[in-house]
Scaffold this active site. Sequence first.
Site, short mmCIF file in Angstrom:
data_model
loop_
_atom_site.label_atom_id
_atom_site.label_comp_id
_atom_site.label_asym_id
_atom_site.label_seq_id
_atom_site.Cartn_x
_atom_site.Cartn_y
_atom_site.Cartn_z
CG ASP A 69 14.26 118.99 19.86
OD1 ASP A 69 13.03 119.00 19.72
OD2 ASP A 69 14.99 118.04 19.50
CG ASP A 124 11.04 113.53 20.89
OD1 ASP A 124 10.92 112.81 21.88
OD2 ASP A 124 10.07 114.03 20.29
C1 BG6 Z 1 9.76 115.52 17.25
C2 BG6 Z 1 10.51 114.31 16.74
O1 BG6 Z 1 10.28 115.92 18.47
O2 BG6 Z 1 8.37 115.21 17.41
C3 BG6 Z 1 9.86 113.80 15.45
O3 BG6 Z 1 11.86 114.66 16.48
C4 BG6 Z 1 8.38 113.52 15.71
O4 BG6 Z 1 10.53 112.66 15.00
C5 BG6 Z 1 7.70 114.78 16.22
O5 BG6 Z 1 7.75 113.10 14.50
C6 BG6 Z 1 6.23 114.56 16.54
O6 BG6 Z 1 6.12 113.69 17.64
P1 BG6 Z 1 4.78 113.10 18.22
O7 BG6 Z 1 5.19 112.61 19.59
O8 BG6 Z 1 3.79 114.22 18.30
O9 BG6 Z 1 4.34 112.03 17.31
MG MG Z 2 14.90 116.47 18.23
#
Ligand code: BG6
Ligand code: MG
Length: 217
Positions: free
Chosen positions: A10, A12
């Site tokens: 993963d 984030d």
């Molecule tokens: C995930 C995060 O990796 O990505 C979430 O943990 C986030 O919190 C999701 O909502 C979508 O991210 P993005 O960058 O497409 O808005």
């Molecule tokens: Mg994550």
Amino acid sequence: MRNYHGVIFDLDGVICHTDAYHYQAWKQVADELGIYFDESINNRLRGVSRMESFEIILERYDGVMEEADKIRYTSKKNEIYKKLLSNMSPADLSPEVKETLEKMRENGLKLAIGSSSKNACFILERLGLGGYFDAISDGNQIARSKPDPEVFLLAARLIGEKPEHCLVVEDAKAGLMAAKAGGMDAAGIGDAAGCELADYHLKTFHDLLTACNCEPI
Ligand code: BG6
Ligand code: MG
């Protein structure tokens, strides 16, 4: 312990710590709408897509929001978030993450990203990891977000490995559920380290080396 051929990370909360940026951006939107939002609500957004995250925030909204407004507010959140992301640089990649990835690669493991984010490639570029991974599966390529296994099954397919030969690394319960639903082993780190769904409970990123039969650093 299995003999893994591939590791799917993963992004984030695992490779980098964008959680604070997500929080700041959502907080700004929630404040504008007069919705209560705090860090514990933010934790529920881990691994969840942008629109599903907004739906969770809207649980505390007094009223019903039109679809067009939902799109407007999620776009606004993303603009604020991307501005914050543009401050990131290779200095935001921890030496521990970098040396662990290098060691895994030396041991012949294939490395992939499995992220719900549509900003995954932008973030990897900022960290100096553009082109580093063998495959990237992200929010732009999937129809169903975690806890659905789609993003990890795609990552496994892109590196040419069966799910049972892959280990997923996650900081979110929704991500651990997705890995298990896809028939993969899962390692929990950070917020998900204590989760009972994880096959490995990582105290540090280096602990991954033991899980993957690589000699420790
Ligand atoms: C995930 C995060 O990796 O990505 C979430 O943990 C986030 O919190 C999701 O909502 C979508 O991210 P993005 O960058 O497409 O808005
Ligand atoms: Mg994550």
